[in-house]
Design an enzyme around this catalytic site. Structure first.
Site, short mmCIF file in Angstrom:
data_model
loop_
_atom_site.label_atom_id
_atom_site.label_comp_id
_atom_site.label_asym_id
_atom_site.label_seq_id
_atom_site.Cartn_x
_atom_site.Cartn_y
_atom_site.Cartn_z
N GLU A 161 -5.48 -4.60 10.88
CA GLU A 161 -4.35 -3.98 10.60
C GLU A 161 -5.20 -3.25 11.85
O GLU A 161 -5.82 -1.50 12.14
CB GLU A 161 -4.88 -2.49 9.54
CG GLU A 161 -4.13 -3.30 8.61
CD GLU A 161 -3.41 -2.02 7.48
OE1 GLU A 161 -2.72 -1.96 6.68
OE2 GLU A 161 -4.05 -0.96 7.41
N SER B 24 3.04 -2.22 10.31
CA SER B 24 4.43 -2.48 10.84
C SER B 24 4.98 -3.33 10.62
O SER B 24 5.83 -3.74 11.01
CB SER B 24 4.82 -1.39 12.03
OG SER B 24 4.33 -0.18 12.46
N GLU C 134 -7.01 5.27 7.56
CA GLU C 134 -6.69 6.52 6.84
C GLU C 134 -8.15 7.06 6.25
O GLU C 134 -8.08 8.48 6.87
CB GLU C 134 -5.69 6.73 6.40
CG GLU C 134 -4.61 5.95 6.85
CD GLU C 134 -2.99 5.88 6.53
OE1 GLU C 134 -2.68 6.23 5.14
OE2 GLU C 134 -2.25 5.14 7.51
N ASN D 253 1.07 -1.29 0.02
CA ASN D 253 0.36 0.32 0.25
C ASN D 253 0.90 1.30 0.05
O ASN D 253 1.40 1.51 1.37
CB ASN D 253 -1.15 0.24 1.04
CG ASN D 253 -1.58 0.83 1.07
OD1 ASN D 253 -1.49 2.02 0.67
ND2 ASN D 253 -2.46 1.78 2.50
N TRP D 254 0.95 1.85 -1.05
CA TRP D 254 1.66 2.78 -1.28
C TRP D 254 1.05 4.18 -0.43
O TRP D 254 1.83 5.33 -0.49
CB TRP D 254 2.04 3.12 -2.96
CG TRP D 254 3.10 2.80 -3.72
CD1 TRP D 254 3.75 0.87 -2.99
CD2 TRP D 254 4.42 3.09 -4.45
NE1 TRP D 254 4.77 0.97 -3.65
CE2 TRP D 254 5.41 1.88 -4.72
CE3 TRP D 254 4.47 4.34 -5.33
CZ2 TRP D 254 6.09 2.22 -5.82
CZ3 TRP D 254 4.94 3.90 -6.20
CH2 TRP D 254 6.66 3.60 -6.42
N LYS D 255 -0.22 4.08 -0.31
CA LYS D 255 -0.47 5.47 0.43
C LYS D 255 0.06 6.84 -0.85
O LYS D 255 -0.26 6.16 -1.83
CB LYS D 255 -0.02 5.70 1.96
CG LYS D 255 -0.02 4.91 2.89
CD LYS D 255 0.17 4.46 3.66
CE LYS D 255 -0.06 3.56 4.41
NZ LYS D 255 0.10 3.41 6.11
N GLY E 253 4.96 1.53 4.22
CA GLY E 253 6.17 2.10 4.50
C GLY E 253 7.58 0.55 3.71
O GLY E 253 7.58 1.68 2.94
N HIS F 251 -9.70 1.36 4.74
CA HIS F 251 -8.39 1.91 5.45
C HIS F 251 -8.94 2.78 6.42
O HIS F 251 -9.29 3.95 6.28
CB HIS F 251 -7.47 1.93 4.90
CG HIS F 251 -6.07 2.05 5.24
ND1 HIS F 251 -5.44 3.35 6.15
CD2 HIS F 251 -5.25 1.35 4.90
CE1 HIS F 251 -4.31 3.00 6.63
NE2 HIS F 251 -3.92 1.56 6.21
N GLY G 30 2.33 2.63 11.45
CA GLY G 30 3.14 3.65 10.86
C GLY G 30 4.07 3.31 11.78
O GLY G 30 4.70 4.67 12.07
P1 PGA Z 1 2.64 -0.01 7.95
O1 PGA Z 1 1.27 0.51 7.22
O2 PGA Z 1 3.37 -0.75 6.91
O3 PGA Z 1 3.25 1.84 7.07
O4 PGA Z 1 2.52 0.17 8.96
C1 PGA Z 1 0.39 -0.19 6.68
C2 PGA Z 1 -1.12 -0.14 5.91
O5 PGA Z 1 -2.06 1.02 6.88
O6 PGA Z 1 -1.45 -0.37 5.34
#
Ligand code: PGA
Length: 247
Positions: free
Chosen positions: A162, A207, A97, A12-14, A229, A95, A168
Protein backbone atom coordinates in the site's frame (compact mmCIF):
# COMPACT_ATOMS: atom_id res chain seq x y z
CA UNK A 1 5.52 -17.19 -9.41
CA UNK A 2 1.77 -16.65 -9.64
CA UNK A 3 -0.12 -17.56 -6.45
CA UNK A 4 -2.48 -20.48 -6.99
CA UNK A 5 -5.01 -19.26 -4.42
CA UNK A 6 -8.07 -17.32 -5.57
CA UNK A 7 -7.72 -13.55 -5.44
CA UNK A 8 -8.59 -12.13 -2.02
CA UNK A 9 -10.65 -8.94 -1.80
CA UNK A 10 -10.27 -7.59 1.74
CA UNK A 11 -12.38 -4.70 3.00
CA UNK A 12 -10.73 -2.46 5.58
CA UNK A 13 -13.51 -0.44 7.17
CA UNK A 14 -11.05 1.60 9.26
CA UNK A 15 -13.03 3.67 11.83
CA UNK A 16 -16.24 3.79 9.82
CA UNK A 17 -19.69 2.25 9.93
CA UNK A 18 -22.25 1.59 12.63
CA UNK A 19 -23.83 -1.42 14.31
CA UNK A 20 -27.15 -0.40 12.81
CA UNK A 21 -25.82 -0.74 9.26
CA UNK A 22 -24.31 -4.22 9.55
CA UNK A 23 -27.37 -6.34 8.81
CA UNK A 24 -28.09 -4.61 5.52
CA UNK A 25 -24.41 -4.69 4.51
CA UNK A 26 -24.08 -8.39 5.35
CA UNK A 27 -27.29 -9.24 3.51
CA UNK A 28 -26.03 -7.45 0.44
CA UNK A 29 -22.78 -9.42 0.29
CA UNK A 30 -23.61 -12.82 1.71
CA UNK A 31 -25.58 -14.10 -1.24
CA UNK A 32 -23.16 -12.87 -3.86
CA UNK A 33 -20.94 -15.96 -4.34
CA UNK A 34 -18.06 -14.14 -6.06
CA UNK A 35 -15.20 -16.16 -7.57
CA UNK A 36 -12.74 -14.20 -5.41
CA UNK A 37 -12.37 -14.76 -1.65
CA UNK A 38 -14.00 -12.01 0.43
CA UNK A 39 -12.86 -10.70 3.80
CA UNK A 40 -14.30 -7.87 5.91
CA UNK A 41 -12.24 -6.15 8.62
CA UNK A 42 -14.62 -3.96 10.66
CA UNK A 43 -13.88 -2.07 13.90
CA UNK A 44 -13.64 -4.37 16.96
CA UNK A 45 -17.10 -3.54 18.43
CA UNK A 46 -18.79 -4.73 15.21
CA UNK A 47 -17.12 -8.13 15.01
CA UNK A 48 -19.65 -10.17 16.89
CA UNK A 49 -22.62 -8.70 15.01
CA UNK A 50 -20.82 -9.32 11.75
CA UNK A 51 -19.96 -12.90 12.75
CA UNK A 52 -23.66 -13.56 13.37
CA UNK A 53 -24.77 -11.84 10.19
CA UNK A 54 -22.27 -13.75 8.02
CA UNK A 55 -22.58 -17.13 9.75
CA UNK A 56 -22.76 -19.94 7.24
CA UNK A 57 -21.34 -17.82 4.42
CA UNK A 58 -17.85 -18.15 2.91
CA UNK A 59 -17.02 -14.53 3.79
CA UNK A 60 -14.19 -14.25 6.29
CA UNK A 61 -13.80 -11.70 9.09
CA UNK A 62 -10.72 -9.96 10.41
CA UNK A 63 -9.61 -7.04 12.53
CA UNK A 64 -7.37 -4.06 11.86
CA UNK A 65 -4.90 -4.67 14.69
CA UNK A 66 -4.09 -6.85 17.69
CA UNK A 67 -1.70 -6.57 20.63
CA UNK A 68 1.58 -8.47 20.76
CA UNK A 69 0.88 -9.93 24.21
CA UNK A 70 -1.57 -12.73 24.94
CA UNK A 71 -3.15 -10.82 27.87
CA UNK A 72 -2.29 -8.28 30.51
CA UNK A 73 -2.55 -4.68 31.67
CA UNK A 74 -2.87 -3.00 28.27
CA UNK A 75 -5.81 -0.63 28.48
CA UNK A 76 -7.67 -0.26 25.22
CA UNK A 77 -5.93 -3.15 23.48
CA UNK A 78 -7.21 -6.46 22.18
CA UNK A 79 -5.23 -9.72 21.99
CA UNK A 80 -5.00 -12.03 19.01
CA UNK A 81 -6.71 -14.81 20.99
CA UNK A 82 -9.66 -12.49 21.70
CA UNK A 83 -9.94 -11.73 18.00
CA UNK A 84 -9.87 -15.46 17.22
CA UNK A 85 -12.61 -16.14 19.78
CA UNK A 86 -15.05 -13.90 17.91
CA UNK A 87 -14.74 -16.08 14.84
CA UNK A 88 -12.40 -13.73 12.97
CA UNK A 89 -9.53 -15.45 11.18
CA UNK A 90 -7.47 -12.55 9.76
CA UNK A 91 -5.78 -9.49 11.21
CA UNK A 92 -4.37 -6.49 9.34
CA UNK A 93 -1.06 -5.46 10.91
CA UNK A 94 1.30 -2.56 10.26
CA UNK A 95 -1.13 -0.42 8.29
CA UNK A 96 0.52 2.92 7.56
CA UNK A 97 -2.21 4.69 9.54
CA UNK A 98 -1.22 2.68 12.62
CA UNK A 99 2.48 3.22 11.96
CA UNK A 100 1.68 6.95 11.78
CA UNK A 101 -1.05 7.36 14.45
CA UNK A 102 0.41 4.96 17.02
CA UNK A 103 4.12 5.10 16.29
CA UNK A 104 4.21 1.42 15.36
CA UNK A 105 7.66 0.31 14.28
CA UNK A 106 8.68 -2.75 12.29
CA UNK A 107 9.73 -4.34 15.60
CA UNK A 108 6.25 -3.81 17.10
CA UNK A 109 4.66 -5.24 13.99
CA UNK A 110 7.00 -8.23 14.01
CA UNK A 111 5.89 -9.04 17.58
CA UNK A 112 2.22 -8.63 16.68
CA UNK A 113 2.62 -10.90 13.65
CA UNK A 114 4.12 -13.59 15.90
CA UNK A 115 1.21 -13.21 18.33
CA UNK A 116 -1.32 -13.46 15.51
CA UNK A 117 0.32 -16.60 14.13
CA UNK A 118 0.46 -18.16 17.60
CA UNK A 119 -3.29 -17.53 18.00
CA UNK A 120 -4.05 -19.13 14.64
CA UNK A 121 -4.88 -15.91 12.80
CA UNK A 122 -3.67 -15.08 9.28
CA UNK A 123 -1.80 -11.76 9.41
CA UNK A 124 -2.02 -9.30 6.53
CA UNK A 125 1.15 -7.25 6.87
CA UNK A 126 1.08 -3.83 5.21
CA UNK A 127 4.13 -2.21 3.65
CA UNK A 128 4.53 0.79 1.39
CA UNK A 129 6.51 3.91 0.76
CA UNK A 130 5.76 7.63 1.08
CA UNK A 131 5.64 9.91 -1.95
CA UNK A 132 9.01 11.43 -1.00
CA UNK A 133 10.58 7.97 -0.89
CA UNK A 134 9.13 7.07 -4.28
CA UNK A 135 10.33 10.33 -5.82
CA UNK A 136 13.80 9.74 -4.37
CA UNK A 137 13.93 6.27 -5.96
CA UNK A 138 13.92 4.64 -2.51
CA UNK A 139 10.59 2.82 -2.68
CA UNK A 140 11.88 -0.71 -3.26
CA UNK A 141 14.72 -0.70 -0.70
CA UNK A 142 12.35 0.84 1.86
CA UNK A 143 9.68 -1.83 1.33
CA UNK A 144 12.33 -4.60 1.38
CA UNK A 145 13.55 -3.27 4.71
CA UNK A 146 9.99 -3.19 6.08
CA UNK A 147 9.58 -6.85 5.09
CA UNK A 148 12.92 -7.85 6.54
CA UNK A 149 12.12 -6.33 9.92
CA UNK A 150 8.33 -6.87 10.12
CA UNK A 151 8.18 -10.57 9.27
CA UNK A 152 9.27 -13.13 11.85
CA UNK A 153 11.01 -16.35 10.78
CA UNK A 154 8.46 -18.87 9.58
CA UNK A 155 6.00 -16.17 8.50
CA UNK A 156 2.88 -17.59 6.87
CA UNK A 157 0.40 -14.92 5.91
CA UNK A 158 -0.35 -12.22 3.39
CA UNK A 159 1.47 -9.04 2.36
CA UNK A 160 -0.39 -5.88 1.32
CA UNK A 161 1.57 -3.37 -0.72
CA UNK A 162 0.00 0.00 0.00
CA UNK A 163 1.89 3.07 -1.18
CA UNK A 164 1.02 5.65 1.47
CA UNK A 165 0.38 8.36 -1.12
CA UNK A 166 -2.24 6.19 -2.85
CA UNK A 167 -4.36 5.57 0.26
CA UNK A 168 -7.61 7.52 0.20
CA UNK A 169 -6.32 9.91 -2.45
CA UNK A 170 -7.74 8.48 -5.68
CA UNK A 171 -4.14 8.13 -6.92
CA UNK A 172 -2.61 4.80 -7.91
CA UNK A 173 0.89 3.89 -9.07
CA UNK A 174 1.40 3.16 -12.76
CA UNK A 175 0.93 -0.46 -13.76
CA UNK A 176 4.69 -0.94 -14.38
CA UNK A 177 5.37 0.44 -10.88
CA UNK A 178 2.89 -1.99 -9.31
CA UNK A 179 4.38 -4.90 -11.27
CA UNK A 180 7.94 -3.92 -10.32
CA UNK A 181 7.11 -3.57 -6.63
CA UNK A 182 5.16 -6.82 -6.45
CA UNK A 183 8.05 -8.62 -8.16
CA UNK A 184 10.48 -7.07 -5.66
CA UNK A 185 8.25 -8.17 -2.77
CA UNK A 186 8.07 -11.71 -4.16
CA UNK A 187 11.84 -11.86 -4.50
CA UNK A 188 12.27 -10.57 -0.93
CA UNK A 189 9.79 -13.13 0.42
CA UNK A 190 11.64 -15.99 -1.26
CA UNK A 191 14.95 -14.65 0.00
CA UNK A 192 13.61 -14.41 3.55
CA UNK A 193 11.36 -17.46 3.74
CA UNK A 194 12.68 -19.81 1.09
CA UNK A 195 10.17 -21.72 -1.01
CA UNK A 196 7.37 -20.82 1.46
CA UNK A 197 7.69 -17.25 0.22
CA UNK A 198 6.74 -18.27 -3.30
CA UNK A 199 3.09 -19.01 -2.61
CA UNK A 200 2.05 -16.20 -0.25
CA UNK A 201 -0.55 -13.77 -1.55
CA UNK A 202 0.54 -10.20 -2.20
CA UNK A 203 -2.37 -7.74 -2.22
CA UNK A 204 -2.33 -4.27 -3.73
CA UNK A 205 -4.02 -1.51 -1.70
CA UNK A 206 -4.55 2.21 -2.22
CA UNK A 207 -7.56 3.72 -4.00
CA UNK A 208 -8.80 0.43 -5.46
CA UNK A 209 -12.25 1.19 -6.94
CA UNK A 210 -14.67 -0.64 -9.23
CA UNK A 211 -13.32 1.30 -12.22
CA UNK A 212 -9.63 0.39 -11.75
CA UNK A 213 -9.92 -3.03 -10.09
CA UNK A 214 -9.88 -5.16 -13.26
CA UNK A 215 -6.59 -3.72 -14.53
CA UNK A 216 -4.88 -3.77 -11.11
CA UNK A 217 -6.02 -7.29 -10.23
CA UNK A 218 -4.89 -8.71 -13.58
CA UNK A 219 -1.26 -7.66 -12.99
CA UNK A 220 1.32 -10.39 -12.32
CA UNK A 221 1.87 -11.16 -8.62
CA UNK A 222 -1.21 -9.17 -7.58
CA UNK A 223 -3.14 -11.74 -5.57
CA UNK A 224 -5.96 -9.48 -4.46
CA UNK A 225 -6.75 -6.07 -3.05
CA UNK A 226 -6.96 -4.36 0.33
CA UNK A 227 -9.82 -1.92 -0.10
CA UNK A 228 -10.58 0.99 2.21
CA UNK A 229 -13.15 3.56 1.13
CA UNK A 230 -14.82 1.43 -1.55
CA UNK A 231 -15.37 -1.43 0.91
CA UNK A 232 -17.95 0.64 2.80
CA UNK A 233 -20.42 0.24 -0.05
CA UNK A 234 -21.33 -3.42 -0.57
CA UNK A 235 -22.03 -2.87 -4.26
CA UNK A 236 -18.54 -1.42 -4.77
CA UNK A 237 -16.87 -4.26 -2.87
CA UNK A 238 -18.76 -6.81 -4.95
CA UNK A 239 -17.92 -4.98 -8.17
CA UNK A 240 -14.23 -5.14 -7.22
CA UNK A 241 -14.53 -8.85 -6.44
CA UNK A 242 -16.28 -9.43 -9.76
CA UNK A 243 -13.39 -7.70 -11.54
CA UNK A 244 -10.84 -10.21 -10.20
CA UNK A 245 -9.52 -12.67 -12.74
CA UNK A 246 -10.74 -16.23 -12.35
CA UNK A 247 -7.76 -18.10 -10.92
P1 PGA B 1 -8.35 3.24 0.28
O1 PGA B 1 -7.62 2.59 1.56
O2 PGA B 1 -8.90 2.08 -0.54
O3 PGA B 1 -9.45 4.09 0.86
O4 PGA B 1 -7.32 4.01 -0.47
C1 PGA B 1 -6.86 1.42 1.44
C2 PGA B 1 -6.29 1.04 2.77
O5 PGA B 1 -5.80 1.92 3.50
O6 PGA B 1 -6.28 -0.15 3.15
Amino acid sequence: MEPELPHLIAGNWKMHGSLAGIAAYANAIRGAQPHADLLICPPFPFLDRFAQALAGSAIALGTQDCHANAQGAHTGDVSAAMVKETGATFVILGHSERREDHGETNAHINAKVSAALAAGLTPIVCVGESLAQRQAGEAEPFVRSQLLHSLPAGFAGIIAYEPIWAIGTGLTPTEPDVVAMHAAIRAALIEQLGSAGAGLRILYGGSVKPNNAASLLALPEVGGALVGGASLKPEDLLAIAAAAPRD
